[in-house]
Design an enzyme around this catalytic site. Structure first.
Site: not given
Ligand code: COS
Length: 383
Positions: A122, A127, A156, A241, A280, A337, A364
């Protein structure tokens, strides 16, 4: 469709036996060699571990979320590098395809991911785009009947072994945020795609991460996931998610393993004329860990069951990821510990777990990102 309880329990028992008899004895060797013995990877293929979450019509086991987390509780009973071998095929490397792929894309790739013939990864992080995933700058420019990808992806997981990359790239240069991002399925060996050297890491040796570089990498239009532009960020979020529940289950499993090892050590180790388990202050550490692991197990199962019922569990997935990854950090710290000096010495394996589990608070989505998601969702629900 869910398995009947007997089949499910047989699967869990088989995985538990494989973990106990085949993986646990190899923990030190894998960490020392920073490599997975090929024979073990074949055994994982034979057990169907690469295809746990891939639907049965594409050759996977098609487990429900609840079944998957129950299996992952068992997989957590050993060093997490083992799970990482097939973890991307079960989670972030396959689920974009499962959720949003076209039928043709699913038929082309999922059977090979389910069998473990192809390893997937994925490619989201860059960077300059980690927590702020929507700011990624890898570009996908239309050219003829396809796209040309340019940019660098960072950290990655499984990139050095991967045959298939789900790559997130910007198709709409006018749109700087999440809305201009699309997902592509790029095969290893495509000219212009190179994988960097595996990084040296704090823990989880035997699992590898690397940069993935795209330099005028040309892909056909059929590589666009789901055949639709600018949907990639949503795909990534949905995949995360689900992935966050999987990682949460893993944290629970590892915490349970560490508690078992800590209890065994505390009952055997004598100080002041009796086993330290009778003191304890040691009991308090054991009990606190037990309470937290139990709470974590319950919340992961609850979120998984709700997801299977069709609920949107984005908030709950972040709650689980936040609590379980922090919880296993505390449990690992107490395990060190309780083991005292032995906990700091490599021979006992506890320090290895202590380093291994640190990653769960980072990948994640960091703990802080989970907090932001939870609070954002709370505010949205209230307005
Ligand atoms: N399921 C479906 N759609 C989603 C969603 C979800 N869980 N979360 C956000 N979206 C959609 C939103 O509804 C929005 O759609 P619209 O443009 O139609 O309104 C779009 O995606 C953008 O969402 P949002 O505005 O919340 O985006 P942000 O740029 O503010 O991102 C976070 C917010 C911080 C939540 C996001 O960047 C994130 O999860 N970051 C962490 C990334 C991560 O986990 N990286 C690890 C890499 S993999 S090891």
């Amino acid at each position: 469709m869910a398995l009947d309880i007997e089949t499910r329990d047989q699967l869990i028992a088989t995985v538990a036996r494989f973990v106990r008899e085949r993986l646990v004895p190899l923990e030190d060797k894998v960490a020392e060699d920073d490599a997975m013995p090929p024979g073990i990877v074949d055994e994982m293929r034979g057990l169907g571990l690469f295809g746990l979450s891939i639907p049965a019509e594409y050759g996977g086991l098609g487990l429900t979320t609840e079944e998957e987390v129950r299996v992952v509780f068992e997989l957590g009973q050993t060093a997490p590098a083992f799970r990482s071998t097939f973890g991307t095929n079960v989670g972030i490397g396959s689920q974009g395809l499962v959720m949003d792929g076209t039928e043709e894309q699913k038929n082309r790739y999922l059977p090979k991911l389910a069998s473990g013939e192809t390893i997937s990864c994925f490619a989201l992080t860059e960077p300059e785009a980690g927590s702020d995933a929507g700011s990624l700058t890898t570009s996908a420019r239309r050219k003829g009947n396809g796209y040309v990808l340019n940019g660098t992806k960072r950290y990655i997981t499984n990139a050095p072994q991967a045959g298939l990359f789900t790559v997130f790239a910007r198709t709409n240069a006018e749109e700087p945020g999440a809305r201009g991002v699309s997902a592509f399925l790029v095969e290893a060996g495509t000219p212009g795609l190179t994988v960097g050297k595996a990084e040296r890491k704090m823990g989880q040796h035997g699992a590898h991460i690397a940069d993935v570089i795209f330099d005028d990498c040309q892909v056909p239009a059929s590589a666009l996931l789901g055949g639709a532009e600018n949907q990639g960020f949503k795909t990534a979020m949905k995949v995360l998610d689900r992935g966050r529940l999987h990682i949460s289950a893993l944290c629970v499993g590892i915490a349970e393993r560490l508690i078992r090892d800590s209890l065994a050590y505390a009952m055997e180790r004598q100080q002041f004329g009796k086993p330290i388990a009778e003191f304890q202050l040691v009991q308090a550490m054991l009990a606190d860990s037990r309470v937290e692991a139990y709470a974590a197990r319950c919340m992961v199962l609850d979120a998984a069951v709700r997801r299977d019922a069709g609920d949107n569990v984005g908030t709950e997935a972040s709650c689980c990821k936040l609590f379980t990854s922090e919880m296993v950090g505390r449990v690992a710290d107490r395990a060190v510990q309780i083991h005292g000096g032995a906990g700091y010495v490599a021979d006992h394996g506890v320090e290895r777990f202590y380093r291994d589990v640190r990653l769960f608070r980072l990948y994640e989505g960091t703990s802080q990102i989970q907090q932001l998601i939870i609070a954002r969702d709370m505010i949205r629900e209230a307005t």
